[in-house]
Scaffold this motif. Structure first.
Motif, PDB file in Angstrom:
ATOM      1  N   ALA A 244      35.467  29.374  50.401  1.00 26.22           N
ATOM      2  CA  ALA A 244      35.499  30.691  49.754  1.00 26.22           C
ATOM      3  C   ALA A 244      35.830  31.775  50.784  1.00 26.22           C
ATOM      4  N   PRO A 245      36.465  32.846  50.345  1.00 26.24           N
ATOM      5  CA  PRO A 245      36.752  33.947  51.271  1.00 26.24           C
ATOM      6  C   PRO A 245      35.474  34.621  51.746  1.00 26.24           C
ATOM      7  N   THR A 246      35.538  35.157  52.947  1.00 32.51           N
ATOM      8  CA  THR A 246      34.404  35.942  53.455  1.00 32.51           C
ATOM      9  C   THR A 246      34.619  37.429  53.202  1.00 32.51           C
ATOM     10  N   ALA A 247      35.814  37.763  52.720  1.00 33.47           N
ATOM     11  CA  ALA A 247      36.127  39.164  52.431  1.00 33.47           C
ATOM     12  C   ALA A 247      37.156  39.244  51.306  1.00 33.47           C
ATOM     13  N   ILE A 248      37.010  40.250  50.440  1.00 31.33           N
ATOM     14  CA  ILE A 248      37.944  40.465  49.331  1.00 31.33           C
ATOM     15  C   ILE A 248      38.316  41.941  49.281  1.00 31.33           C
ATOM     16  N   PHE A 249      39.614  42.191  49.158  1.00 30.15           N
ATOM     17  CA  PHE A 249      40.120  43.548  48.918  1.00 30.15           C
ATOM     18  C   PHE A 249      40.435  43.662  47.433  1.00 30.15           C
ATOM     19  N   CYS A 250      39.785  44.599  46.765  1.00 32.80           N
ATOM     20  CA  CYS A 250      40.002  44.820  45.334  1.00 32.80           C
ATOM     21  C   CYS A 250      40.906  46.041  45.156  1.00 32.80           C
ATOM     22  N   GLY A 251      41.891  45.918  44.268  1.00 32.57           N
ATOM     23  CA  GLY A 251      42.864  46.980  44.059  1.00 32.57           C
ATOM     24  C   GLY A 251      42.289  48.253  43.489  1.00 32.57           C
ATOM     25  N   ASN A 252      41.077  48.188  42.920  1.00 32.58           N
ATOM     26  CA  ASN A 252      40.372  49.408  42.507  1.00 32.58           C
ATOM     27  C   ASN A 252      38.875  49.136  42.441  1.00 32.58           C
ATOM     28  N   ASP A 253      38.110  50.194  42.218  1.00 31.41           N
ATOM     29  CA  ASP A 253      36.653  50.080  42.248  1.00 31.41           C
ATOM     30  C   ASP A 253      36.094  49.332  41.036  1.00 31.41           C
ATOM     31  N   ARG A 254      36.757  49.458  39.892  1.00 28.81           N
ATOM     32  CA  ARG A 254      36.264  48.739  38.705  1.00 28.81           C
ATOM     33  C   ARG A 254      36.309  47.228  38.935  1.00 28.81           C
ATOM     34  N   THR A 255      37.386  46.772  39.535  1.00 28.79           N
ATOM     35  CA  THR A 255      37.489  45.348  39.863  1.00 28.79           C
ATOM     36  C   THR A 255      36.403  44.958  40.861  1.00 28.79           C
ATOM     37  N   ALA A 256      36.177  45.802  41.846  1.00 31.73           N
ATOM     38  CA  ALA A 256      35.149  45.514  42.848  1.00 31.73           C
ATOM     39  C   ALA A 256      33.773  45.380  42.213  1.00 31.73           C
ATOM     40  N   LEU A 257      33.491  46.188  41.194  1.00 23.47           N
ATOM     41  CA  LEU A 257      32.191  46.113  40.531  1.00 23.47           C
ATOM     42  C   LEU A 257      32.010  44.747  39.870  1.00 23.47           C
ATOM     43  N   GLY A 258      33.086  44.216  39.293  1.00 20.58           N
ATOM     44  CA  GLY A 258      33.014  42.882  38.707  1.00 20.58           C
ATOM     45  C   GLY A 258      32.731  41.822  39.751  1.00 20.58           C
ATOM     46  N   VAL A 259      33.344  41.957  40.928  1.00 25.32           N
ATOM     47  CA  VAL A 259      33.108  40.999  42.011  1.00 25.32           C
ATOM     48  C   VAL A 259      31.661  41.072  42.484  1.00 25.32           C
ATOM     49  N   TYR A 260      31.103  42.272  42.561  1.00 27.22           N
ATOM     50  CA  TYR A 260      29.693  42.434  42.934  1.00 27.22           C
ATOM     51  C   TYR A 260      28.806  41.575  42.031  1.00 27.22           C
ATOM     52  N   HIS A 261      29.054  41.647  40.735  1.00 26.08           N
ATOM     53  CA  HIS A 261      28.217  40.917  39.796  1.00 26.08           C
ATOM     54  C   HIS A 261      28.478  39.415  39.858  1.00 26.08           C
ATOM     55  N   ALA A 262      29.737  39.024  40.082  1.00 24.67           N
ATOM     56  CA  ALA A 262      30.040  37.598  40.250  1.00 24.67           C
ATOM     57  C   ALA A 262      29.321  37.050  41.479  1.00 24.67           C
ATOM     58  N   ALA A 263      29.293  37.832  42.558  1.00 23.25           N
ATOM     59  CA  ALA A 263      28.601  37.405  43.781  1.00 23.25           C
ATOM     60  C   ALA A 263      27.104  37.293  43.553  1.00 23.25           C
ATOM     61  N   ARG A 264      26.542  38.280  42.840  1.00 23.97           N
ATOM     62  CA  ARG A 264      25.107  38.272  42.596  1.00 23.97           C
ATOM     63  C   ARG A 264      24.683  37.038  41.793  1.00 23.97           C
ATOM     64  N   MET A 265      25.506  36.636  40.830  1.00 25.43           N
ATOM     65  CA  MET A 265      25.185  35.467  40.008  1.00 25.43           C
ATOM     66  C   MET A 265      25.234  34.176  40.813  1.00 25.43           C
ATOM     67  N   ARG A 266      25.871  34.228  41.983  1.00 26.67           N
ATOM     68  CA  ARG A 266      25.984  33.033  42.829  1.00 26.67           C
ATOM     69  C   ARG A 266      25.122  33.153  44.080  1.00 26.67           C
ATOM     70  N   ASN A 267      24.256  34.139  44.103  1.00 27.84           N
ATOM     71  CA  ASN A 267      23.390  34.382  45.258  1.00 27.84           C
ATOM     72  C   ASN A 267      24.185  34.597  46.545  1.00 27.84           C
ATOM     73  N   VAL A 268      25.355  35.183  46.392  1.00 29.56           N
ATOM     74  CA  VAL A 268      26.185  35.547  47.539  1.00 29.56           C
ATOM     75  C   VAL A 268      25.861  36.997  47.884  1.00 29.56           C
ATOM     76  N   ALA A 269      25.354  37.227  49.079  1.00 29.92           N
ATOM     77  CA  ALA A 269      24.906  38.567  49.469  1.00 29.92           C
ATOM     78  C   ALA A 269      26.060  39.406  50.012  1.00 29.92           C
ATOM     79  N   ILE A 270      26.109  40.654  49.532  1.00 31.16           N
ATOM     80  CA  ILE A 270      27.070  41.629  50.043  1.00 31.16           C
ATOM     81  C   ILE A 270      26.303  42.623  50.923  1.00 31.16           C
ATOM     82  N   PRO A 271      26.695  42.820  52.184  1.00 31.29           N
ATOM     83  CA  PRO A 271      27.891  42.305  52.851  1.00 31.29           C
ATOM     84  C   PRO A 271      27.638  41.093  53.743  1.00 31.29           C
ATOM     85  N   ASP A 272      26.409  40.561  53.764  1.00 29.98           N
ATOM     86  CA  ASP A 272      26.083  39.493  54.711  1.00 29.98           C
ATOM     87  C   ASP A 272      26.948  38.250  54.518  1.00 29.98           C
ATOM     88  N   ASP A 273      27.166  37.860  53.266  1.00 37.00           N
ATOM     89  CA  ASP A 273      27.979  36.674  52.984  1.00 37.00           C
ATOM     90  C   ASP A 273      29.403  37.020  52.554  1.00 37.00           C
TER      91      ASP A 273
END
Length: 340
Positions: A244-273
């Motif tokens: 999995a990537p250790t970093a993601i660039f999202c083309g806008n903030d709305r997309t980034a918010l979705g990634v935040y929630h996808a990470a949270r559901m997988r216990n992937v910590a932002i920004p540690d993981d």
């Protein structure tokens, strides 16, 4: 009670009516002393004298109004900032802004332009709610005009827009500086899109990664529509990969918010993981990010100010003016844990 006239102001100030006319019409430089000009202004203020705007328009051939025509600009968060910047600069230069929202209706757009021409506006700002290629209406030829947050497809008008490519480059530099090498991107339009925000940000981002020897693989690149759902879906796909990537660039903030929630559901910590960078700096979304999102601010206020400056120059040679998207460093980027 009758409105005071120039003759009244002249009698009050002890000068001729011609001197009052010169001073109040802004033509006193080199012709009337500063002391006399000040005396005229004070007399006009005491009497409550107001310039006859209609007579001034007939005399000069144009008003002190600048028209702003936009498609849904009055109903979006970003547009308010652009209108604010234009309004502040117009006022500073002795003008007022006349704003009309056409909600994308071509007939209403033509009617708005006709009305502005009847008011003999000093110029027209043709604005878009999002950065795109546009074909301005034909009626703009007879008045100084610029495009803002848009690019004139035919190059007839000066175009003022965000420097999307430089923003993409800066996003890549932020992640590379933090040591990331397994990097992904979720764009905001389909592959090959001519939408400048999508193509420009991707171009700048991939150029810097290529120069650093960290080319984006196809499996690390996703194309969405800029919505929260895309971030949720594509974020899950990327994070579920074996490497999995250790970093993601999202083309806008709305997309980034979705990634935040996808990470949270997988216990992937932002920004540690996982480190994340967004784009747009939407104030309405900002409180929803925990930790706060590192992103890029679109320069709406500055574009509005620059649009007024350019339209009042009455420039005849069209040009393209890019405005920097400033980095807002917050707490969603950390040093990479996984070596290259």
């Amino acid at each position: 009670m009758n409105q005071p006239t120039m003759n009244d102001v002249a009698a009050e100030a002890g000068v001729s009516q011609a001197t009052v006319s010169i001073v109040l019409n802004g033509s006193s430089a080199g012709r009337v002393s500063p002391q006399t000009s000040q005396r005229v202004f004070e007399a006009a203020k005491r009497l409550g004298y107001r310039t006859n705007v209609h007579a001034k328009v007939l005399r000069e051939g144009r008003s002190r109004m600048i028209g702003l025509i936009g498609d849904e600009v009055a109903s979006t968060e970003f547009a308010g900032q652009m209108i604010l910047g234009a309004q502040q600069e117009a006022w500073r230069r002795g003008h007022v802004l006349l704003t009309l929202d056409t909600v994308g209706d071509a007939g209403l757009e033509q009617a708005a332009l006709s009305m502005m021409q009847s008011y003999r506006v000093a110029g027209v700002i043709y604005a878009s709610m999002y950065h795109r290629i546009v074909t301005p209406p034909d009626g703009l030829e007879g008045v100084p005009a610029v495009c803002v947050n848009a690019q004139d497809a035919e190059g007839r008008l000066t175009s003022i827009f965000p420097d999307e490519v430089a923003g993409g480059r800066a996003a890549a530099e932020v992640l590379l500086k933090a040591g990331h090498r397994r990097i992904a991107m979720i764009n905001i339009a389909e592959e090959g899109s001519r939408l400048p925000a999508a193509s420009g940000r991707q171009k700048g981002f991939t150029e810097v990664l290529n120069d650093a020897g960290v080319a984006l693989e196809s499996r690390q690149l996703r194309f969405g529509t800029g919505g929260y759902e895309d971030g949720l879906r594509f974020g899950a796909e990327l994070l579920d990969q074996e490497e999995a990537p250790t970093a993601i660039f999202c083309g806008n903030d709305r997309t980034a918010l979705g990634v935040y929630h996808a990470a949270r559901m997988r216990n992937v910590a932002i920004p540690d993981d996982l480190s994340l960078v967004g784009f747009d700096d939407q104030s309405l979304l900002a409180p929803m990010f925990s930790p706060r999102l590192t992103t890029f601010e679109l320069p709406f206020v500055e574009m509005g100010r620059l649009a007024v400056t350019e339209v009042l120059k009455r420039r005849t040679v069209p040009k393209k003016l890019t405005v920097e998207c400033s980095l807002k460093e917050r707490h969603s980027v950390a040093s990479a844990k996984v070596p290259a």
